[in-house]
Design an enzyme around this catalytic site. Structure first.
Site, PDB file in Angstrom:
ATOM      1  N   ASN A 104       0.495  -1.313   0.002  1.00 58.72           N
ATOM      2  CA  ASN A 104      -0.110   0.388  -0.140  1.00 58.72           C
ATOM      3  C   ASN A 104       0.390   1.277  -0.047  1.00 58.72           C
ATOM      4  O   ASN A 104       1.899   1.044   0.686  1.00 58.72           O
ATOM      5  CB  ASN A 104      -1.156  -0.350   1.408  1.00 58.72           C
ATOM      6  CG  ASN A 104      -1.940  -1.046   0.737  1.00 58.72           C
ATOM      7  OD1 ASN A 104      -1.911  -2.051  -0.037  1.00 58.72           O
ATOM      8  ND2 ASN A 104      -2.366  -1.231   2.464  1.00 58.72           N
ATOM      9  N   HIS A 121       5.834  -0.457  -2.525  1.00 56.55           N
ATOM     10  CA  HIS A 121       5.177   0.114  -3.865  1.00 56.55           C
ATOM     11  C   HIS A 121       5.288   1.597  -3.925  1.00 56.55           C
ATOM     12  O   HIS A 121       4.756   2.545  -4.353  1.00 56.55           O
ATOM     13  CB  HIS A 121       3.671  -0.415  -4.426  1.00 56.55           C
ATOM     14  CG  HIS A 121       3.530  -1.814  -4.609  1.00 56.55           C
ATOM     15  ND1 HIS A 121       2.873  -2.712  -4.962  1.00 56.55           N
ATOM     16  CD2 HIS A 121       4.664  -2.804  -5.526  1.00 56.55           C
ATOM     17  CE1 HIS A 121       2.913  -3.756  -5.806  1.00 56.55           C
ATOM     18  NE2 HIS A 121       3.736  -3.891  -5.354  1.00 56.55           N
ATOM     19  N   CYS A 129      11.278  14.340  -8.651  1.00 54.12           N
ATOM     20  CA  CYS A 129      11.601  14.617  -9.549  1.00 54.12           C
ATOM     21  C   CYS A 129      11.567  13.640 -11.215  1.00 54.12           C
ATOM     22  O   CYS A 129      11.424  12.160 -10.347  1.00 54.12           O
ATOM     23  CB  CYS A 129      12.402  15.745 -10.342  1.00 54.12           C
ATOM     24  SG  CYS A 129      12.736  15.790 -11.492  1.00 54.12           S
ATOM     25  N   ALA A 241     -10.733  -7.246   7.163  1.00 54.31           N
ATOM     26  CA  ALA A 241      -9.676  -7.853   8.257  1.00 54.31           C
ATOM     27  C   ALA A 241      -9.876  -6.905   9.575  1.00 54.31           C
ATOM     28  O   ALA A 241      -8.808  -7.490  10.404  1.00 54.31           O
ATOM     29  CB  ALA A 241      -8.329  -6.326   6.867  1.00 54.31           C
TER      30      ALA A 241
HETATM   31  C1  BJW Z   1     -10.005  -7.066   1.568  1.00 55.86           C
HETATM   32  C2  BJW Z   1     -11.317  -6.555   2.354  1.00 55.86           C
HETATM   33  C3  BJW Z   1     -11.445  -6.545   3.491  1.00 55.86           C
HETATM   34  C4  BJW Z   1     -11.071  -6.821   0.072  1.00 55.86           C
HETATM   35  N1  BJW Z   1     -10.229  -7.360   4.647  1.00 55.86           N
HETATM   36  N2  BJW Z   1      -9.382  -8.167   2.364  1.00 55.86           N
HETATM   37  C5  BJW Z   1       5.034 -12.211 -13.709  1.00 55.86           C
HETATM   38  C6  BJW Z   1       4.482 -12.702 -14.216  1.00 55.86           C
HETATM   39  C7  BJW Z   1       3.322 -11.238 -14.689  1.00 55.86           C
HETATM   40  C8  BJW Z   1       3.888 -10.556 -14.954  1.00 55.86           C
HETATM   41  C9  BJW Z   1       4.669 -10.398 -13.918  1.00 55.86           C
HETATM   42  C10 BJW Z   1       5.614 -10.308 -13.252  1.00 55.86           C
HETATM   43  N3  BJW Z   1       6.460  -9.804 -12.870  1.00 55.86           N
HETATM   44  C11 BJW Z   1       6.335  -8.757 -13.339  1.00 55.86           C
HETATM   45  C12 BJW Z   1       5.120  -8.851 -13.944  1.00 55.86           C
HETATM   46  C13 BJW Z   1       4.307  -7.337 -15.032  1.00 55.86           C
HETATM   47  C14 BJW Z   1       3.367  -6.336 -13.459  1.00 55.86           C
HETATM   48  C15 BJW Z   1       2.514  -7.162 -13.108  1.00 55.86           C
HETATM   49  O1  BJW Z   1       2.728  -8.423 -11.561  1.00 55.86           O
HETATM   50  N4  BJW Z   1       1.272  -7.484 -13.775  1.00 55.86           N
HETATM   51  C16 BJW Z   1       0.191  -8.442 -13.442  1.00 55.86           C
HETATM   52  C17 BJW Z   1      -0.763  -7.533 -13.224  1.00 55.86           C
HETATM   53  C18 BJW Z   1       0.393  -9.069 -14.422  1.00 55.86           C
HETATM   54  N5  BJW Z   1       4.499  -6.074 -12.546  1.00 55.86           N
HETATM   55  C19 BJW Z   1       5.622  -4.592 -12.356  1.00 55.86           C
HETATM   56  O2  BJW Z   1       4.862  -4.123 -13.379  1.00 55.86           O
HETATM   57  C20 BJW Z   1       6.758  -4.417 -11.064  1.00 55.86           C
HETATM   58  N6  BJW Z   1       7.664  -4.352 -12.107  1.00 55.86           N
HETATM   59  C21 BJW Z   1       8.449  -5.073 -12.343  1.00 55.86           C
HETATM   60  O3  BJW Z   1       8.136  -6.127 -12.166  1.00 55.86           O
HETATM   61  O4  BJW Z   1       9.310  -4.718 -13.266  1.00 55.86           O
HETATM   62  C22 BJW Z   1      10.639  -5.000 -13.442  1.00 55.86           C
HETATM   63  C23 BJW Z   1      11.826  -4.608 -13.759  1.00 55.86           C
HETATM   64  C24 BJW Z   1      13.168  -5.285 -12.876  1.00 55.86           C
HETATM   65  C25 BJW Z   1      14.183  -3.914 -13.598  1.00 55.86           C
HETATM   66  C26 BJW Z   1      14.005  -3.428 -13.923  1.00 55.86           C
HETATM   67  C27 BJW Z   1      12.697  -2.568 -14.319  1.00 55.86           C
HETATM   68  C28 BJW Z   1      11.326  -2.910 -14.661  1.00 55.86           C
HETATM   69  C29 BJW Z   1       5.597  -3.336 -10.763  1.00 55.86           C
HETATM   70  C30 BJW Z   1       4.116  -3.439  -9.994  1.00 55.86           C
HETATM   71  C31 BJW Z   1       4.031  -1.985  -9.230  1.00 55.86           C
HETATM   72  C32 BJW Z   1       2.599  -1.751  -8.510  1.00 55.86           C
HETATM   73  N7  BJW Z   1       2.027  -0.370  -8.748  1.00 55.86           N
HETATM   74  C33 BJW Z   1       0.628  -0.874  -7.945  1.00 55.86           C
HETATM   75  C34 BJW Z   1       0.311   1.209  -8.588  1.00 55.86           C
HETATM   76  C35 BJW Z   1       1.249   0.968  -7.643  1.00 55.86           C
HETATM   77  C36 BJW Z   1       0.944   2.990  -6.861  1.00 55.86           C
HETATM   78  C37 BJW Z   1      -0.992   3.282  -7.464  1.00 55.86           C
HETATM   79  O5  BJW Z   1      -0.961   2.701  -6.235  1.00 55.86           O
HETATM   80  O6  BJW Z   1      -1.336   3.891  -7.704  1.00 55.86           O
HETATM   81  O7  BJW Z   1       0.477  -1.014  -6.853  1.00 55.86           O
HETATM   82  S1  BJW Z   1      -0.280  -2.035  -8.944  1.00 55.86           S
HETATM   83  C38 BJW Z   1      -1.680  -2.039  -7.873  1.00 55.86           C
HETATM   84  O8  BJW Z   1      -1.553  -3.185  -7.299  1.00 55.86           O
HETATM   85  C39 BJW Z   1      -0.567  -1.580  -6.804  1.00 55.86           C
HETATM   86  C40 BJW Z   1      -0.925  -2.220  -5.459  1.00 55.86           C
HETATM   87  O9  BJW Z   1       0.041  -2.244  -4.617  1.00 55.86           O
HETATM   88  C41 BJW Z   1      -0.644  -3.462  -6.584  1.00 55.86           C
HETATM   89  C42 BJW Z   1      -1.862  -5.032  -5.671  1.00 55.86           C
HETATM   90  O10 BJW Z   1      -3.201  -4.570  -5.374  1.00 55.86           O
HETATM   91  P1  BJW Z   1      -3.462  -5.522  -4.164  1.00 55.86           P
HETATM   92  O11 BJW Z   1      -3.161  -4.419  -3.020  1.00 55.86           O
HETATM   93  O12 BJW Z   1      -3.144  -6.771  -4.262  1.00 55.86           O
HETATM   94  O13 BJW Z   1      -4.976  -5.022  -4.338  1.00 55.86           O
HETATM   95  P2  BJW Z   1      -6.146  -5.353  -5.201  1.00 55.86           P
HETATM   96  O14 BJW Z   1      -7.251  -4.022  -5.147  1.00 55.86           O
HETATM   97  O15 BJW Z   1      -5.757  -6.797  -6.327  1.00 55.86           O
HETATM   98  O16 BJW Z   1      -6.684  -6.395  -4.220  1.00 55.86           O
HETATM   99  C43 BJW Z   1      -7.849  -5.652  -3.413  1.00 55.86           C
HETATM  100  C44 BJW Z   1      -7.771  -7.570  -1.806  1.00 55.86           C
HETATM  101  O17 BJW Z   1      -8.484  -7.168  -1.284  1.00 55.86           O
HETATM  102  C45 BJW Z   1      -8.890  -8.168  -2.676  1.00 55.86           C
HETATM  103  O18 BJW Z   1      -7.955  -9.566  -2.708  1.00 55.86           O
HETATM  104  C46 BJW Z   1      -9.513  -8.439  -2.340  1.00 55.86           C
HETATM  105  O19 BJW Z   1     -10.862  -9.585  -2.292  1.00 55.86           O
HETATM  106  C47 BJW Z   1      -9.441  -7.762  -0.247  1.00 55.86           C
HETATM  107  N8  BJW Z   1     -10.308  -6.829  -0.477  1.00 55.86           N
HETATM  108  N9  BJW Z   1     -11.809  -5.963   1.542  1.00 55.86           N
HETATM  109  C48 BJW Z   1      -9.819  -7.727   3.693  1.00 55.86           C
HETATM  110  N10 BJW Z   1     -12.468  -5.652   4.102  1.00 55.86           N
HETATM  111 ZN    ZN Z   2      14.492  17.341 -11.504  1.00 56.81          ZN
END
Ligand code: BJW
Ligand code: ZN
Length: 259
Positions: A104, A121, A129, A241
């Site tokens: 988060n 993240h 910048c 949660a």
């Molecule tokens: C409850 C609830 C309640 C509801 N109680 N629970 C391998 C395989 C496939 C793809 C890839 C791979 N490796 C990399 C990739 C690509 C990509 C990726 O993973 N894509 C997938 C979508 C397929 N990954 C990346 O690009 C990463 N970078 C990378 O790999 O770089 C390589 C590199 C190396 C060297 C040089 C250059 C590059 C970066 C990933 C960055 C993710 N960023 C984000 C945005 C952050 C900023 C922002 O917030 O705007 O992070 S994306 C977004 O998803 C955010 C979150 O942290 C992240 C995870 O989401 P999260 O937290 O799981 O939320 P939700 O909404 O998905 O789920 C919520 C859950 O809560 C649900 O299950 C509900 O049921 C539950 N819930 N109410 C408890 N009350």
């Molecule tokens: Zn600058």
């Protein structure tokens, strides 16, 4: 969530010497912060979050993306930690070595009393910048964004004049190396990993519970829905949660406190 599941998870936690709490957006849902995969509203309703959380989106329309992050920063600054965040801080205080690793970008773990959570993240509160990467001064106060959101032109870097960007990790960007190393080290040496409120879809973060399981830790999952992490979880507690985590803390330590 069954009582049996809570008791099992409580026993694992009480005996743990080293624990990791791994959180995602569901952790903050009951604080009123939408999860990442909820539908967007207002100005952003024709986008999904995955389309906005990219370097390309910021390049194409910096005011749209900066406005979205300012709106989220405002919402988080007005939100309060929920009972789940408070329970996580209690777990941290009870288990001899505990590390909170969060995906988060909010600061609700810190505000609930967690010590130095690892932010995989980035943060809404650490802009930098977009060209020279120098940290920028975060805006004062909670912000005043309207409920429906608005475009906001990002400020310019005082050093090179390029636009300031949010200090978060977008798709295609590398995670901060020190944060990822700390998370992998903690996961590979813990007895218990508690994963809370994450869909387990975004990598490399989603590997953290898998690393823990591979190194022999018991994985406990708290989520109302099934996720791909069900496959590695020894105990699945299906529920929100802010209900499940306080129940877990009570079951793990309350009897001990009364003795
Ligand atoms: C409850 C609830 C309640 C509801 N109680 N629970 C391998 C395989 C496939 C793809 C890839 C791979 N490796 C990399 C990739 C690509 C990509 C990726 O993973 N894509 C997938 C979508 C397929 N990954 C990346 O690009 C990463 N970078 C990378 O790999 O770089 C390589 C590199 C190396 C060297 C040089 C250059 C590059 C970066 C990933 C960055 C993710 N960023 C984000 C945005 C952050 C900023 C922002 O917030 O705007 O992070 S994306 C977004 O998803 C955010 C979150 O942290 C992240 C995870 O989401 P999260 O937290 O799981 O939320 P939700 O909404 O998905 O789920 C919520 C859950 O809560 C649900 O299950 C509900 O049921 C539950 N819930 N109410 C408890 N009350
Ligand atoms: Zn600058």
């Amino acid at each position: 969530m069954t009582n049996q599941g809570v008791r099992e998870a409580a026993d694992l936690l009480r005996r743990a010497r080293r624990a990791v709490v791994f959180s995602g957006a569901g952790m903050s849902a009951e604080s009123g912060v939408p999860t990442f995969r909820d539908a967007l509203t207002g100005l952003w309703q024709q986008f999904d979050a995955q389309a906005l959380a990219t370097p390309q989106a910021f390049h194409d329309d910096p005011a749209l993306v900066w406005g979205w992050y300012e709106w989220r920063r405002t919402a988080v600054a007005r939100a309060r930690p929920n009972a789940g965040h408070v329970a996580v801080a209690a777990i941290e205080a009870r288990v001899p070595h505990a590390v909170v690793v969060t995906q988060n970008v909010d600061d609700l773990h810190e505000r609930a009393g967690s010590v130095d959570p690892v932010h995989l993240h980035g943060s809404l509160f650490a802009p930098r910048c977009s060209a020279c990467a120098r940290p920028a001064r975060a805006a004062d106060g909670p912000g005043e964004e309207p409920t429906d959101g608005r475009r906001v032109t990002p400020p310019s870097c005082g050093h090179c004049s390029a636009p300031i960007r949010p200090g978060v990790v977008w798709f295609g960007e590398a995670l901060p190396e020190d944060a990822l190393d700390t998370a992998v080290d903690a996961a590979s040496s813990c007895d218990v990993l508690l994963t809370v409120g994450t869909s387990g879809l975004v990598y490399p973060a989603a590997e953290i519970p898998q690393v823990a399981a591979r190194f022999g830790a018991a994985v406990i999952q708290v989520n109302p829905q099934e996720t791909p992490l069900d496959a590695v979880a020894a105990v699945n507690l299906r529920g929100p949660a802010a209900e499940v985590l306080p129940a877990l803390v009570r079951a793990a330590w309350e009897a001990e406190d009364r003795a």
